[in-house]
Design an enzyme around this catalytic site. Structure first.
Site, mmCIF file in Angstrom:
data_model
loop_
_atom_site.group_PDB
_atom_site.id
_atom_site.type_symbol
_atom_site.label_atom_id
_atom_site.label_comp_id
_atom_site.label_asym_id
_atom_site.label_seq_id
_atom_site.Cartn_x
_atom_site.Cartn_y
_atom_site.Cartn_z
ATOM 1 N N GLU A 289 0.854 -1.177 0.000
ATOM 2 C CA GLU A 289 0.000 0.000 0.000
ATOM 3 C C GLU A 289 0.892 1.230 0.000
ATOM 4 O O GLU A 289 1.649 1.442 0.947
ATOM 5 C CB GLU A 289 -0.959 -0.016 1.197
ATOM 6 C CG GLU A 289 -2.174 -0.876 0.933
ATOM 7 C CD GLU A 289 -2.841 -0.503 -0.407
ATOM 8 O OE1 GLU A 289 -3.024 -1.405 -1.249
ATOM 9 O OE2 GLU A 289 -3.132 0.692 -0.622
ATOM 10 N N SER A 290 0.790 2.044 -1.050
ATOM 11 C CA SER A 290 1.719 3.170 -1.179
ATOM 12 C C SER A 290 1.616 4.109 0.017
ATOM 13 O O SER A 290 2.614 4.648 0.480
ATOM 14 C CB SER A 290 1.465 3.923 -2.487
ATOM 15 O OG SER A 290 0.143 4.422 -2.543
ATOM 16 N N CYS B 285 4.403 -1.417 -8.951
ATOM 17 C CA CYS B 285 3.069 -1.042 -8.451
ATOM 18 C C CYS B 285 3.190 0.116 -7.452
ATOM 19 O O CYS B 285 3.520 1.223 -7.850
ATOM 20 C CB CYS B 285 2.371 -2.266 -7.861
ATOM 21 S SG CYS B 285 0.598 -2.000 -7.606
ATOM 22 N N ARG C 288 -3.394 6.590 -8.934
ATOM 23 C CA ARG C 288 -3.436 5.429 -8.039
ATOM 24 C C ARG C 288 -4.734 4.654 -8.249
ATOM 25 O O ARG C 288 -5.770 5.234 -8.546
ATOM 26 C CB ARG C 288 -3.319 5.888 -6.582
ATOM 27 C CG ARG C 288 -1.995 6.614 -6.310
ATOM 28 C CD ARG C 288 -1.816 6.889 -4.836
ATOM 29 N NE ARG C 288 -2.959 7.588 -4.260
ATOM 30 C CZ ARG C 288 -3.289 7.527 -2.973
ATOM 31 N NH1 ARG C 288 -2.603 6.784 -2.146
ATOM 32 N NH2 ARG C 288 -4.321 8.204 -2.531
ATOM 33 N N ILE D 254 -2.737 -5.579 -9.758
ATOM 34 C CA ILE D 254 -3.561 -5.622 -8.549
ATOM 35 C C ILE D 254 -3.784 -4.199 -8.036
ATOM 36 O O ILE D 254 -2.845 -3.552 -7.585
ATOM 37 C CB ILE D 254 -2.889 -6.493 -7.466
ATOM 38 C CG1 ILE D 254 -2.792 -7.936 -7.979
ATOM 39 C CG2 ILE D 254 -3.669 -6.440 -6.162
ATOM 40 C CD1 ILE D 254 -2.040 -8.864 -7.080
ATOM 41 N N ARG D 255 -5.019 -3.716 -8.141
ATOM 42 C CA ARG D 255 -5.317 -2.325 -7.765
ATOM 43 C C ARG D 255 -4.187 -1.426 -8.316
ATOM 44 O O ARG D 255 -3.667 -0.549 -7.629
ATOM 45 C CB ARG D 255 -5.434 -2.182 -6.250
ATOM 46 C CG ARG D 255 -6.728 -2.771 -5.678
ATOM 47 C CD ARG D 255 -6.731 -2.843 -4.156
ATOM 48 N NE ARG D 255 -6.297 -1.613 -3.525
ATOM 49 C CZ ARG D 255 -7.111 -0.615 -3.139
ATOM 50 N NH1 ARG D 255 -8.403 -0.727 -3.299
ATOM 51 N NH2 ARG D 255 -6.643 0.462 -2.584
ATOM 52 N N HIS E 66 3.099 -6.670 -11.068
ATOM 53 C CA HIS E 66 3.873 -7.404 -10.063
ATOM 54 C C HIS E 66 4.679 -8.541 -10.663
ATOM 55 O O HIS E 66 4.256 -9.691 -10.626
ATOM 56 C CB HIS E 66 2.933 -7.973 -9.003
ATOM 57 C CG HIS E 66 2.277 -6.925 -8.183
ATOM 58 N ND1 HIS E 66 2.942 -6.254 -7.181
ATOM 59 C CD2 HIS E 66 1.038 -6.400 -8.242
ATOM 60 C CE1 HIS E 66 2.131 -5.361 -6.645
ATOM 61 N NE2 HIS E 66 0.968 -5.419 -7.269
ATOM 62 N N GLU F 198 7.066 -9.961 -9.407
ATOM 63 C CA GLU F 198 7.487 -10.890 -8.342
ATOM 64 C C GLU F 198 6.443 -11.963 -8.070
ATOM 65 O O GLU F 198 6.714 -12.938 -7.376
ATOM 66 C CB GLU F 198 7.820 -10.106 -7.060
ATOM 67 C CG GLU F 198 6.634 -9.676 -6.206
ATOM 68 C CD GLU F 198 5.889 -8.452 -6.752
ATOM 69 O OE1 GLU F 198 6.198 -7.996 -7.871
ATOM 70 O OE2 GLU F 198 4.979 -7.964 -6.045
#
Lengths: 297, 216
Positions: free
Chosen positions: B53-54, B84, B111, B145-146, B186, B188
């Site tokens: 979450e940024s 992300c 975002r 993802i979001r 992502h 990863e």
């Protein structure tokens, strides 16, 4: 070519919560305080668990209007709870576009036999577990994240510790057992053979494992992280304390720096009074709403 | 080139998917470790800023002792790879005015640009337009993802990857500016280490040209 709601997308969001704190909130104002404190998500619910214990009665999914208000107030993910087995409450939450659904023992169960078929949804689910078998049954039903249950609304970390230690010890016990022993182990755990084999091979759950139920202080959060939790849910512990904003931030910092006692000491200083706790003997005798952790199977 | 222990890549471990990045790098034989303190940052040659979450990542940076040391390392040319939320942290600005950005990478982002989690998706990323030509078929599997969306590209920013197919066909999702690499998805979370491999090459090249890189 775009695929929504795949297993990777569902557990992927749970991966993003790791090392973070998910906070129970009952109003948009509390959600803003949680976001400002550094929460990685909020759990929108009508009453925190300690109030559910105090008030009694049937606890249900929250009012959609309240959930929308919280979604508009913050940019971090918003979770919400459904009763165990109540798949229509889950359909409603999916229609509201909540980011994660918690099929939770804190609410009054709607089905005493079946949990929700979580593969039927695009939104990912988190479920509670008190041991490895229960965790694997939830994962077999499609849960993308597991949280150990603890005892919500007690401010007493003892059950959270018991459940996390059980889970980790049971995973450890599967390490190195023979292929011919997997079937008996699966029978004992009441879980699918394939999942049990996967645990034996990898030594960890295939989804992120968080902890919940009784965490009230920064040291509680760090304790659970040092024991092996990958992140923390805090319910009544924040907004039932003297100074929620300061405590929320302190619990976030202690979760980030869970191995750094100097940081935990600093953030634990001057927090005011924590929520009043409940002894487990009181719950065992049926007081304060009794135990929640034995809901779900 | 075989990966070996000649470089040390840190993964910012404030919150989010840091453990997965460390694992992907280590599986390639790259020395990698979590970074939570200024001493840990000083010990690495490059930094991955993971998804998560940024807001939570930025708050943790603000409250810890890493904010200024990280700003200084980025200003002095340390290679960094933001995925992300990590891309948001590296970006110039967020469209909603959110204060999470560092201003190192000259892009603006929206975002949660595709919406909430029900709009998260797996999609194909076309890498053939960039300088990652050694990828199989020039395609990557992207887990969004979001995810943020890139809404402005600075003059010095190169687009390495674009979404292929679907509603947002052609949209930039992998960018590079000098030693900075950014992806809105992502890498990863997939089994394809191509972007991590590219970042490792970029780190090696940067270390071989010390004029633009501060000594660790």
């Amino acid at each position: 070519m775009t695929d929504p709601g795949t297993a990777r997308i569902k557990t992927g969001l749970a991966e993003m919560f790791k090392g973070g704190v998910i906070m129970d909130v009952v109003t948009a104002e509390e959600a803003v305080i949680a976001e400002e404190a550094g929460a990685c998500a909020v759990m929108a619910l009508e009453r925190v668990p300690s109030d559910i214990r105090r008030d009694g009665g049937v606890a249900r999914m929250s009012d959609p209007e309240m959930i929308r208000g919280i979604q508009e107030a913050v940019s971090i993910p918003v979770m919400a709870k459904v009763r165990i087995g109540h798949f229509v409450e889950a359909q409603v939450l999916e229609a509201l576009e909540v980011d994660f659904i918690d099929e939770s023992e804190v609410l009054t169960p709607a089905d005493e036999v079946n949990h929700v078929d979580k593969f039927a949804f695009t939104v990912p689910f988190v479920c509670g577990a008190t041991n490895l078998g229960e965790a694997l049954r939830r994962i077999a039903e499609g849960a993308a994240m597991i949280r150990t249950k603890g005892e919500a609304g007690t401010g007493n970390v003892v059950e959270a510790v018991r459940h996390l230690r059980s889970l980790i010890n049971e995973i450890r016990a599967l390490q190195g057992i023979g292929r011919d022993e997997i079937y008996a182990a699966a029978k004992e755990l009441r879980a699918p053979v394939e999942l049990v084999q996967q645990i034996a091979d990898t030594g960890k759950l295939p989804v992120p494992m968080f902890t919940a139920g009784g965490i009230a202080t920064p040291a509680d959060a760090a304790l659970m992280m040092q024991l092996g939790a990958e992140g923390v849910f805090v319910g009544s512990g924040i907004f039932k304390s003297d100074d929620p904003a300061t405590r929320a931030r302190a619990i976030v910092e202690a979760t980030t720096h869970f191995n750094d006692a100097a940081v935990i000491a600093r953030v634990s200083t001057g927090l005011g009074t924590a929520m009043p706790g409940i002894e487990m003997a009181t719950l065992a005798a049926g007081g304060s709403g009794g135990t929640f952790a034995n809901r779900g199977w | 080139m075989n990966d070996s222990h000649d470089i040390h890549v840190g993964v910012l471990a404030m919150q989010g998917a840091f453990a997965r990045h460390v694992a992907v790098l280590q599986e390639r034989g790259v020395r990698a470790s979590e970074v939570r303190t200024p001493a840990e940052l000083a010990a690495v040659d490059a930094l991955v800023i993971p998804g998560g979450e940024s807001t939570a990542i930025r708050k943790a940076l603000d409250r810890g002792e890493l904010l200024e040391p990280l700003r200084e390392r980025l200003a002095s040319g340390m290679p960094a790879f933001g995925t992300c939320a990590g891309l948001i942290v590296l970006a110039h600005a967020a469209e909603d005015g959110a204060p999470e950005t560092y201003g190192a990478l000259d892009v603006d982002v929206a975002r949660n640009g595709f919406g909430r989690q029900v709009h998260s998706f797996e999609g194909s990323v076309d890498m053939s337009g960039g300088d990652l030509g050694d990828l199989d078929g020039g395609r990557l599997s992207g887990v969004f993802i979001r995810a943020p969306r890139i809404t402005r590209l600075g003059d010095d920013v190169t687009v390495l990857g674009r979404l292929a197919g679907g509603e947002h066909d052609g949209e930039p999702v992998v960018v590079r500016q000098g030693n900075l690499l950014g992806a809105t998805f992502h890498p990863e979370l997939t089994d394809d280490p191509a972007l991590h491999a590219r970042f490792v090459e970029l780190v090696r090249a940067a270390l071989a040209a010390p004029a633009t890189t501060s000594a660790p």
